[in-house]
Scaffold this motif. Sequence first.
Motif, mmCIF file in Angstrom:
data_model
loop_
_atom_site.group_PDB
_atom_site.id
_atom_site.type_symbol
_atom_site.label_atom_id
_atom_site.label_comp_id
_atom_site.label_asym_id
_atom_site.label_seq_id
_atom_site.Cartn_x
_atom_site.Cartn_y
_atom_site.Cartn_z
ATOM 1 N N LYS A 47 -25.809 -52.050 -86.031
ATOM 2 C CA LYS A 47 -24.489 -51.552 -85.633
ATOM 3 C C LYS A 47 -23.406 -52.607 -85.893
ATOM 4 O O LYS A 47 -22.349 -52.295 -86.453
ATOM 5 C CB LYS A 47 -24.538 -51.185 -84.144
ATOM 6 N N GLN A 48 -23.692 -53.849 -85.492
ATOM 7 C CA GLN A 48 -22.729 -54.940 -85.708
ATOM 8 C C GLN A 48 -22.401 -55.112 -87.190
ATOM 9 O O GLN A 48 -21.246 -55.286 -87.569
ATOM 10 C CB GLN A 48 -23.381 -56.253 -85.259
ATOM 11 N N THR A 257 -33.432 -52.325 -91.624
ATOM 12 C CA THR A 257 -34.032 -52.750 -90.350
ATOM 13 C C THR A 257 -33.110 -53.737 -89.635
ATOM 14 O O THR A 257 -32.227 -54.355 -90.252
ATOM 15 C CB THR A 257 -35.401 -53.430 -90.565
ATOM 16 N N ASN A 258 -33.365 -53.886 -88.340
ATOM 17 C CA ASN A 258 -32.563 -54.820 -87.533
ATOM 18 C C ASN A 258 -32.708 -56.264 -88.033
ATOM 19 O O ASN A 258 -31.753 -57.032 -88.010
ATOM 20 C CB ASN A 258 -32.967 -54.704 -86.061
ATOM 21 N N VAL A 259 -33.921 -56.619 -88.495
ATOM 22 C CA VAL A 259 -34.159 -57.980 -89.003
ATOM 23 C C VAL A 259 -33.291 -58.229 -90.246
ATOM 24 O O VAL A 259 -32.648 -59.287 -90.370
ATOM 25 C CB VAL A 259 -35.647 -58.204 -89.354
ATOM 26 N N GLN A 260 -33.264 -57.248 -91.139
ATOM 27 C CA GLN A 260 -32.436 -57.393 -92.343
ATOM 28 C C GLN A 260 -30.948 -57.468 -91.967
ATOM 29 O O GLN A 260 -30.200 -58.279 -92.515
ATOM 30 C CB GLN A 260 -32.669 -56.211 -93.290
ATOM 31 N N ALA A 261 -30.547 -56.609 -91.030
ATOM 32 C CA ALA A 261 -29.142 -56.599 -90.605
ATOM 33 C C ALA A 261 -28.767 -57.929 -89.945
ATOM 34 O O ALA A 261 -27.633 -58.405 -90.082
ATOM 35 C CB ALA A 261 -28.881 -55.436 -89.657
ATOM 36 N N ALA A 262 -29.733 -58.530 -89.239
ATOM 37 C CA ALA A 262 -29.483 -59.828 -88.591
ATOM 38 C C ALA A 262 -29.174 -60.883 -89.654
ATOM 39 O O ALA A 262 -28.222 -61.665 -89.523
ATOM 40 C CB ALA A 262 -30.695 -60.244 -87.764
ATOM 41 N N ILE A 263 -29.964 -60.875 -90.725
ATOM 42 C CA ILE A 263 -29.704 -61.809 -91.834
ATOM 43 C C ILE A 263 -28.351 -61.491 -92.464
ATOM 44 O O ILE A 263 -27.540 -62.383 -92.725
ATOM 45 C CB ILE A 263 -30.829 -61.736 -92.897
ATOM 46 N N GLY A 264 -28.095 -60.198 -92.663
ATOM 47 C CA GLY A 264 -26.834 -59.757 -93.270
ATOM 48 C C GLY A 264 -25.626 -60.199 -92.464
ATOM 49 O O GLY A 264 -24.614 -60.635 -93.023
ATOM 50 N N MET A 265 -25.739 -60.086 -91.145
ATOM 51 C CA MET A 265 -24.638 -60.468 -90.255
ATOM 52 C C MET A 265 -24.351 -61.977 -90.387
ATOM 53 O O MET A 265 -23.190 -62.392 -90.505
ATOM 54 C CB MET A 265 -25.066 -60.115 -88.821
#
Length: 400
Positions: A47-48, A257-265
């Motif tokens: 979401k972020q 996935t949330n893990v990928q989005a975490a890296i993206g963020m």
Amino acid sequence: MTVKSIKKLRTDHFIALSVPQLKGNEWRYVKDCLDSGWVSSAGGYVKQFEEAMAKQADRCHAIACASGTGALHTAFMLAGIKAGEEIIMPTLTFAAPAFAARYVGAYPVFMDVDERYWQLDIQKLSDFLSKECKLVRGQLINRFTKRVVRAIVPVHILGHPVDMMPLLKLARQYGLCVIEDVAESLGATYKGRPVGSFGHLACFSFNGNKVITCGGGGMIVTNDHPMAKRAEHLTTQAKIDPIEYLHDEIGYNYRLTNVQAAIGMAQLEQLAGHLKRKKAIAERYARGLGKVNGIIHPQQAPWAGNIWWLYTVLVDPKAYGISSRTLMHELTKQGIQTRPLWHPLHSQKIFKDSFSYQIKVADYLYQHALSLPSSAGLTLKDQQKVIAFIAKRQGKGSGA
Ligand SMILES: *Cc1c(COP(=O)(O)O)cnc(C)c1O
């Protein structure tokens, strides 16, 4: 050169074309996912990341996807493009938009690129629409293929924007949908506005070689609320009742996935820094190789904010002494990775059923272009090594 010797070079010292720079909060955010158990497609980072990308592209909605190619496929479905219809795109691009066209059963119409900035040629686009197409009962028909032309995909290649104003005007005039491919140009601007903010839809990629990465991933942005809703639906298996497993259309497992989005963020937080470094790299190439006979430098249009994703030069074999391919092989032996541009799509067998329009420049660029190491993390010392080799090699002939 054998695989083994390339592997050895990698461990010795290898100057890569474009590799990720992971120097921010990546570890912290990924650890957060692992500690909290939110590793899959639900979770706060998705979401972020979506909200941050919507803001970056100056759009109301962003929907994360598993890849840029998946984002393009989804965008074509959202645009309602049907089997047998046509989508105009440049022939000089990575193949993803052409693949995505085929996923919905549509056919690419391949356009040439312009000589100065190497982007979709607006004059040829205009000529194609006015001379080779006709309106029949409100539908634009390609006279040669008899297929309905539905959309244009401006692909902002190599970090430089396409000339969007005349393109949007033509799209309005002929009733075509515009889907921007921003995979190579996150952060670039056209007349001060971010690319990705012009089309009905725009698609980003976060593959490992792009300006920021999730490892792999993509994003669709749009101002159209119903399309955004449908994008989320299509990319999450088109469920209408998650308990009873009811689906109202053919769905896709295309979520990030949330893990990928975490890296993206974490990566997005560093975008400004990456862009600054890439600009400095481009300026050093322009200066360091500016006087080398036979090396022709990329140009930036007056209306463009280029992000210099891959700094790409043309090697004129007569003036320089050797061809772009020979230079590439010699650089490989030095442990320096360079690449030609993509083989134009119109002359690839898999697209032989697609129409192409007066292509000349793309073939010329394919023959002579060479992309130089452009990673945001490229060190001054490594870049000087690249520059020194290319500068010294000039005028020495085939060397055989
Ligand atoms: C990288 C790229 C894509 C595809 O993105 P993936 O995330 O690798 O699927 C699409 N279009 C262009 C122009 C690209 O360079």
